[in-house]
Design a protein around this motif. Structure first.
Motif, short mmCIF file in Angstrom:
data_model
loop_
_atom_site.label_atom_id
_atom_site.label_comp_id
_atom_site.label_asym_id
_atom_site.label_seq_id
_atom_site.Cartn_x
_atom_site.Cartn_y
_atom_site.Cartn_z
N LEU A 120 23.40 41.78 11.64
CA LEU A 120 22.85 41.57 12.96
C LEU A 120 23.71 42.37 13.93
CD1 LEU A 120 22.27 37.70 12.89
CD2 LEU A 120 20.59 39.49 12.43
N VAL A 121 23.10 43.27 14.69
CA VAL A 121 23.88 44.13 15.56
C VAL A 121 23.11 44.38 16.85
CG1 VAL A 121 22.92 46.22 14.50
CG2 VAL A 121 25.11 46.35 15.72
N GLY A 122 23.84 44.50 17.97
CA GLY A 122 23.18 44.76 19.23
C GLY A 122 24.11 44.68 20.42
N PRO A 123 23.57 44.94 21.60
CA PRO A 123 24.38 44.93 22.83
C PRO A 123 24.73 43.51 23.26
CG PRO A 123 22.08 45.28 23.38
CD PRO A 123 22.16 45.31 21.88
N SER A 124 25.82 43.40 24.02
CA SER A 124 26.27 42.09 24.48
C SER A 124 26.86 42.22 25.88
CB SER A 124 27.31 41.51 23.52
OG SER A 124 27.78 40.26 23.97
N VAL A 125 26.65 41.20 26.70
CA VAL A 125 27.28 41.12 28.02
C VAL A 125 28.06 39.81 28.09
CG1 VAL A 125 25.61 42.56 29.19
CG2 VAL A 125 25.21 40.10 29.03
N LYS A 126 29.16 39.81 28.83
CA LYS A 126 30.03 38.64 28.88
C LYS A 126 30.57 38.44 30.30
CE LYS A 126 33.07 38.03 25.58
NZ LYS A 126 34.29 38.27 24.75
N PHE A 127 30.53 37.19 30.74
CA PHE A 127 31.18 36.80 31.99
C PHE A 127 32.49 36.10 31.64
CE2 PHE A 127 31.96 33.38 35.13
CZ PHE A 127 32.22 34.18 36.24
N VAL A 128 33.58 36.52 32.26
CA VAL A 128 34.91 35.97 31.97
C VAL A 128 35.45 35.29 33.22
CG1 VAL A 128 37.23 36.51 31.13
CG2 VAL A 128 35.29 37.92 30.39
N LEU A 129 35.82 34.01 33.08
CA LEU A 129 36.41 33.25 34.19
C LEU A 129 37.85 32.89 33.84
CD1 LEU A 129 36.22 31.62 36.86
CD2 LEU A 129 35.45 29.67 35.46
N TYR A 130 38.77 33.28 34.71
CA TYR A 130 40.18 32.90 34.58
C TYR A 130 40.42 31.75 35.57
CZ TYR A 130 40.35 37.58 32.53
OH TYR A 130 40.10 38.70 31.78
N PRO A 131 40.47 30.50 35.10
CA PRO A 131 40.57 29.35 36.03
C PRO A 131 41.84 29.34 36.86
CG PRO A 131 39.88 28.64 33.83
CD PRO A 131 40.35 30.05 33.71
N ALA A 132 42.97 29.74 36.28
CA ALA A 132 44.24 29.68 37.00
C ALA A 132 45.16 30.78 36.47
CB ALA A 132 44.89 28.32 36.83
N MET A 133 45.24 31.87 37.20
CA MET A 133 46.08 32.99 36.78
C MET A 133 47.40 32.95 37.55
SD MET A 133 43.23 36.02 36.75
CE MET A 133 44.42 37.22 36.16
N TYR A 134 48.49 33.19 36.85
CA TYR A 134 49.79 33.26 37.53
C TYR A 134 50.76 34.11 36.72
CZ TYR A 134 50.86 29.38 34.31
OH TYR A 134 51.01 28.58 33.20
N TYR A 135 51.79 34.58 37.41
CA TYR A 135 52.83 35.41 36.81
C TYR A 135 54.17 34.74 37.09
CZ TYR A 135 54.64 39.86 35.01
OH TYR A 135 55.23 40.84 34.25
N ASN A 136 54.90 34.42 36.03
CA ASN A 136 56.22 33.79 36.15
C ASN A 136 57.33 34.82 36.04
OD1 ASN A 136 55.64 31.01 36.49
ND2 ASN A 136 55.05 30.88 34.34
N ASP A 137 58.35 34.64 36.87
CA ASP A 137 59.55 35.47 36.82
C ASP A 137 60.72 34.59 37.21
OD1 ASP A 137 60.57 38.46 36.74
OD2 ASP A 137 61.48 37.58 38.54
N ASN A 138 61.95 35.02 36.90
CA ASN A 138 63.11 34.21 37.29
C ASN A 138 63.26 34.12 38.80
OD1 ASN A 138 63.96 36.82 37.80
ND2 ASN A 138 65.61 36.81 36.28
N GLU A 139 62.57 35.00 39.55
CA GLU A 139 62.59 34.93 41.01
C GLU A 139 61.57 33.92 41.55
OE1 GLU A 139 64.58 36.27 43.05
OE2 GLU A 139 65.47 38.03 42.09
N GLY A 140 60.61 33.51 40.72
CA GLY A 140 59.59 32.57 41.16
C GLY A 140 58.26 32.83 40.48
N GLN A 141 57.21 32.18 40.96
CA GLN A 141 55.88 32.30 40.39
C GLN A 141 54.90 32.79 41.44
OE1 GLN A 141 54.14 29.24 37.66
NE2 GLN A 141 52.59 29.01 39.26
N VAL A 142 54.05 33.76 41.05
CA VAL A 142 52.99 34.25 41.92
C VAL A 142 51.65 33.75 41.37
CG1 VAL A 142 51.77 36.27 42.79
CG2 VAL A 142 54.26 36.28 42.65
N ASP A 143 50.95 32.96 42.17
CA ASP A 143 49.64 32.44 41.78
C ASP A 143 48.55 33.39 42.25
OD1 ASP A 143 50.47 29.95 40.56
OD2 ASP A 143 51.01 29.28 42.58
N MET A 144 47.69 33.77 41.33
CA MET A 144 46.57 34.64 41.66
C MET A 144 45.26 33.86 41.80
SD MET A 144 47.43 37.95 39.29
CE MET A 144 49.04 38.76 39.41
N GLY A 145 45.32 32.57 41.54
CA GLY A 145 44.15 31.72 41.71
C GLY A 145 43.12 31.92 40.62
N SER A 146 41.89 31.52 40.92
CA SER A 146 40.78 31.69 39.99
C SER A 146 40.18 33.08 40.16
CB SER A 146 39.72 30.61 40.25
OG SER A 146 38.60 30.81 39.41
#
Length: 207
Positions: A120-146
Motif C-alpha cells: 500500500l503506497v501513496g501520498p500523506s499529509v500530517k499536522f504536528v502540534l507541539y503542546p509545550a516547547m522549551y529549551y533548557n540551559d544552565n543559564e535558564g529555560q526559554v519557553d516557546m509555548g505551543s
C-alpha cells in the motif's frame, strides 16, 4: 542499543509477513522510529547587562520514537484512507531541547504489487502540534509555548496480513521557532530549525 534492536525487529518482521493471510481488520496501531536526513539546527544565547554573553549552537541529525493509532477506510478495491492520531517522543540534537509532539496524519493508499509482495503506497499529509516547547540551559529555560507545523510525503505498508512493515519519507515545513526571555537581568535567546526531510520505519499492526 535499543534503537538498533528496534530496527532489527522491524526488518525481520517485514521479511516474515509476506505469506500472512489477508485480514479485514480496520483499526491499527503503529510503533516506529524516525530520523532526519538533513542536519537540524538549534541555539541558545545569553546576554548580560554589560553586553557580554555566551552561546551554544548545535547542528546534526535528530531521531525519535513514535506511536500512532488509527482506522483504515476502504474507498474501493484499490484505494483506502488511513487517518491516525499519534505521539512522538523527540529530541533535537540533545536533551536540552524539548519538542514532544501530537500528530494527525492522513495517507491515501493505493494497493499494488512490488517484488511479489502486496504494498500500500501513496501520498500523506500530517499536522504536528507541539503542546509545550522549551529549551533548557544552565543559564535558564526559554519557553516557546505551543507551536505547530505541517509535513507531507509518501508512506507505504508492506505485507498482506495484520502485521505490516511501514516505510515513509516526509518533508517537515514551518517548523522554525525562536523565543526570548529574561532570567533576572540576563537576556536569553533560543531557536530551533527542524525543517527538512525525515525517514520513518515502523511495525503496523491491525486489530
Amino acid at each position: 542499543m535499543l534503537k538498533n534492536t528496534l530496527i532489527g525487529m522491524m526488518v525481520l518482521s517485514s521479511i516474515s509477513m509476506a505469506d500472512e493471510a489477508v485480514n479485514d481488520k480496520n483499526w491499527f496501531m503503529e510503533f516506529g522510529y524516525q530520523t532526519s536526513i538533513e542536519r537540524m539546527k538549534s541555539g541558545f544565547e545569553s546576554t548580560y547587562t554589560d553586553n557580554s554573553g555566551s552561546g551554544l549552537f548545535r547542528e546534526g541529525l535528530t531521531d525519535n520514537l513514535y506511536l500512532e493509532i488509527g482506522k483504515s477506510f476502504q474507498l474501493n478495491d484499490e484505494y483506502s484512507l488511513a487517518p491516525s492520531i499519534g505521539f512522538t517522543q523527540a529530541t533535537l540534537l540533545g536533551d536540552d531541547y524539548h519538542n514532544d509532539a501530537i500528530t494527525l496524519e492522513l495517507p491515501l493508499f493505493y494497493k499494488t504489487q512490488l517484488w511479489n509482495k502486496q504494498v500500500l503506497v501513496g501520498p500523506s499529509v500530517k499536522f504536528v502540534l507541539y503542546p509545550a516547547m522549551y529549551y533548557n540551559d544552565n543559564e535558564g529555560q526559554v519557553d516557546m509555548g505551543s507551536q505547530s507545523a505541517f509535513a507531507y510525503g509518501i508512506q507505504s505498508l508492506w505485507g498482506s496480513g495484520d502485521t505490516k512493515f511501514s516505510l515513509g519519507l516526509e518533508n517537515l515545513t514551518s517548523a522554525n521557532y525562536s523565543a526570548t526571555q529574561f532570567n533576572g537581568t540576563t537576556k536569553l535567546d533560543a531557536y530551533a530549525d527542524m525543517n527538512g526531510l525525515y525517514l520513518n520505519m515502523g511495525i503496523h499492526i491491525g486489530f
